[in-house]
Design an enzyme around this catalytic site. Structure first.
Site, PDB file in Angstrom:
ATOM      1  N   LYS A 154       0.841  -1.139  -0.011  1.00  0.00           N
ATOM      2  CA  LYS A 154       0.039   0.086  -0.018  1.00  0.00           C
ATOM      3  C   LYS A 154       0.977   1.236  -0.058  1.00  0.00           C
ATOM      4  O   LYS A 154       0.291   2.220  -0.404  1.00  0.00           O
ATOM      5  CB  LYS A 154      -0.673  -0.008   1.264  1.00  0.00           C
ATOM      6  CG  LYS A 154      -1.805  -1.274   1.423  1.00  0.00           C
ATOM      7  CD  LYS A 154      -2.579  -1.039   2.638  1.00  0.00           C
ATOM      8  CE  LYS A 154      -3.228  -2.345   3.061  1.00  0.00           C
ATOM      9  NZ  LYS A 154      -3.590  -2.555   4.423  1.00  0.00           N
ATOM     10  N   GLY A 155       1.932   1.067   0.332  1.00  0.00           N
ATOM     11  CA  GLY A 155       2.887   2.210   0.617  1.00  0.00           C
ATOM     12  C   GLY A 155       3.004   3.347  -0.461  1.00  0.00           C
ATOM     13  O   GLY A 155       3.342   4.517  -0.232  1.00  0.00           O
TER      14      GLY A 155
ATOM     15  N   ASP B 217      14.794  -0.275   1.061  1.00  0.00           N
ATOM     16  CA  ASP B 217      15.491  -0.424   2.398  1.00  0.00           C
ATOM     17  C   ASP B 217      16.710  -1.497   1.821  1.00  0.00           C
ATOM     18  O   ASP B 217      17.872  -1.019   1.302  1.00  0.00           O
ATOM     19  CB  ASP B 217      14.898  -1.037   3.457  1.00  0.00           C
ATOM     20  CG  ASP B 217      15.471  -0.851   4.860  1.00  0.00           C
ATOM     21  OD1 ASP B 217      16.767  -0.493   4.634  1.00  0.00           O
ATOM     22  OD2 ASP B 217      15.038  -1.582   5.606  1.00  0.00           O
TER      23      ASP B 217
ATOM     24  N   PHE C 143      13.838   4.559  10.975  1.00  0.00           N
ATOM     25  CA  PHE C 143      12.491   4.084  10.384  1.00  0.00           C
ATOM     26  C   PHE C 143      11.755   5.276  10.162  1.00  0.00           C
ATOM     27  O   PHE C 143      11.749   6.234  11.190  1.00  0.00           O
ATOM     28  CB  PHE C 143      12.001   3.131  11.403  1.00  0.00           C
ATOM     29  CG  PHE C 143      10.703   2.443  10.826  1.00  0.00           C
ATOM     30  CD1 PHE C 143      11.085   1.307  10.033  1.00  0.00           C
ATOM     31  CD2 PHE C 143       9.479   2.625  11.210  1.00  0.00           C
ATOM     32  CE1 PHE C 143       9.766   0.634   9.599  1.00  0.00           C
ATOM     33  CE2 PHE C 143       8.262   2.029  10.763  1.00  0.00           C
ATOM     34  CZ  PHE C 143       8.463   1.114   9.743  1.00  0.00           C
ATOM     35  N   VAL C 144      10.845   5.378   9.167  1.00  0.00           N
ATOM     36  CA  VAL C 144      10.021   6.747   8.842  1.00  0.00           C
ATOM     37  C   VAL C 144       8.585   6.157   8.565  1.00  0.00           C
ATOM     38  O   VAL C 144       8.409   5.184   7.871  1.00  0.00           O
ATOM     39  CB  VAL C 144      10.745   7.415   7.726  1.00  0.00           C
ATOM     40  CG1 VAL C 144      12.017   7.860   8.096  1.00  0.00           C
ATOM     41  CG2 VAL C 144      10.726   6.379   6.464  1.00  0.00           C
TER      42      VAL C 144
ATOM     43  N   ASP D 114       3.863   3.336   6.635  1.00  0.00           N
ATOM     44  CA  ASP D 114       2.873   3.015   7.985  1.00  0.00           C
ATOM     45  C   ASP D 114       4.053   2.335   8.917  1.00  0.00           C
ATOM     46  O   ASP D 114       5.050   1.826   8.486  1.00  0.00           O
ATOM     47  CB  ASP D 114       1.954   2.318   7.533  1.00  0.00           C
ATOM     48  CG  ASP D 114       2.319   0.776   7.232  1.00  0.00           C
ATOM     49  OD1 ASP D 114       3.249   0.605   6.508  1.00  0.00           O
ATOM     50  OD2 ASP D 114       1.814  -0.334   8.025  1.00  0.00           O
TER      51      ASP D 114
HETATM   52  P1  IMP Z   1      13.294  -3.926   1.397  1.00  0.00           P
HETATM   53  O1  IMP Z   1      12.755  -5.022   0.914  1.00  0.00           O
HETATM   54  O2  IMP Z   1      14.176  -3.960   2.747  1.00  0.00           O
HETATM   55  O3  IMP Z   1      13.903  -3.071   0.528  1.00  0.00           O
HETATM   56  O4  IMP Z   1      12.049  -3.387   2.026  1.00  0.00           O
HETATM   57  C1  IMP Z   1      11.105  -2.401   1.200  1.00  0.00           C
HETATM   58  C2  IMP Z   1       9.593  -2.338   2.095  1.00  0.00           C
HETATM   59  O5  IMP Z   1       9.654  -2.293   3.239  1.00  0.00           O
HETATM   60  C3  IMP Z   1       8.913  -1.119   1.705  1.00  0.00           C
HETATM   61  O6  IMP Z   1       8.146  -1.142   0.471  1.00  0.00           O
HETATM   62  C4  IMP Z   1       8.019  -0.565   2.897  1.00  0.00           C
HETATM   63  O7  IMP Z   1       6.928  -1.414   2.658  1.00  0.00           O
HETATM   64  C5  IMP Z   1       8.852  -1.471   4.123  1.00  0.00           C
HETATM   65  N1  IMP Z   1       9.701  -0.309   4.947  1.00  0.00           N
HETATM   66  C6  IMP Z   1      11.109  -0.271   4.567  1.00  0.00           C
HETATM   67  N2  IMP Z   1      11.608   0.662   5.664  1.00  0.00           N
HETATM   68  C7  IMP Z   1      10.450   1.223   5.890  1.00  0.00           C
HETATM   69  C8  IMP Z   1      10.342   2.349   6.864  1.00  0.00           C
HETATM   70  O8  IMP Z   1      11.125   3.088   7.249  1.00  0.00           O
HETATM   71  N3  IMP Z   1       8.843   2.884   7.164  1.00  0.00           N
HETATM   72  C9  IMP Z   1       7.618   2.113   6.747  1.00  0.00           C
HETATM   73  N4  IMP Z   1       8.202   1.109   5.976  1.00  0.00           N
HETATM   74  C10 IMP Z   1       9.231   0.516   5.563  1.00  0.00           C
HETATM   75 MG    MG Z   2       5.149  -1.504   3.186  1.00  0.00          MG
END
Ligand code: IMP
Ligand code: MG
Length: 193
Positions: A59-60, A119, A168-169, A175
């Site tokens: 949903k982000g 991330d 974390f944001v 969310d």
């Molecule tokens: P990755 O697979 O580690 O790159 O994580 C990406 C997903 O983790 C994003 O699409 C977000 O849904 C969630 N995410 C990563 N960091 C944050 C944050 O700081 N706040 C909220 N959601 C996050």
């Molecule tokens: Mg997410």
């Protein structure tokens, strides 16, 4: 091509309630909107002869996608995917499950994935591989935020809104436990996760 988020502003009052769990604002609303407009302009120029299919990752990415689409002056099409990664609320395991798949056939389409935040990059790596297997004419990524200091920097991200420090944001689609997605800015989250 992209900016480092440098904002460090107190969170404005929200519904008249104090919000001790919210930390400093790192990307204020006007900076978000300015950057989204600039990205829209860049995408408009780059895709002038091949209107893209925007694929939002739910949903982000819903707020970012909605604002970005209005800044692209081309006949774009929109579709959405919902994915969930196994792991804790704040750490991705790299194993991704598709909760809602696309309605659109990607064959020969110019696909632009629209993500909220990269991330570890594991979610995106999975998505890329999955969508590439569907035979698009091109596949690129537009991420609003990239967290500095990890594997994400090695991923091929065509468009990036802001690079942010490792904390974390929440806000502007992001969310914690489904809350704070509707904040019009991005701020640190200091509460329990
Ligand atoms: P990755 O697979 O580690 O790159 O994580 C990406 C997903 O983790 C994003 O699409 C977000 O849904 C969630 N995410 C990563 N960091 C944050 C944050 O700081 N706040 C909220 N959601 C996050
Ligand atoms: Mg997410």
């Amino acid at each position: 091509m992209n900016e480092s988020a440098s904002g460090d502003i107190p969170v404005p009052p929200f519904g008249g309630q104090p919000r001790p769990e919210l930390g400093r604002v790192i990307v204020p609303e006007d900076e978000l909107q300015g950057r989204v407009a600039a990205l829209g302009k860049e995408i408009t120029a780059d895709y002038a002869d091949r209107p893209p299919l925007l694929v939002g990752v739910l949903k982000g990415a819903f707020l970012f996608m909605s604002d970005l689409a209005r800044r692209i002056d081309l006949p774009v099409e929109l579709d959405f995917m919902a994915v969930s990664s196994y792991g804790s609320a704040t750490k991705t395991s790299g194993v991704v499950r598709i909760i809602k798949d696309l309605d659109t056939d990607l064959t020969d389409r110019h696909v632009l994935i629209v993500e909220d935040i990269v991330d570890s990059g594991l979610t995106l790596a999975y998505l890329r591989k999955n969508l590439l297997a569907r035979g698009p004419a091109s596949l690129d990524v537009c991420a609003l935020l990239v967290r500095d200091g990890n594997a994400a920097t090695e991923l091929d991200l065509r468009y990036v809104g802001f690079r942010i420090p490792p904390a974390f944001v929440v806000g502007y689609g992001l969310d914690v436990g489904e809350r704070y997605r509707n904040l019009p800015f991005v701020c640190h989250y200091d509460g329990a996760i």
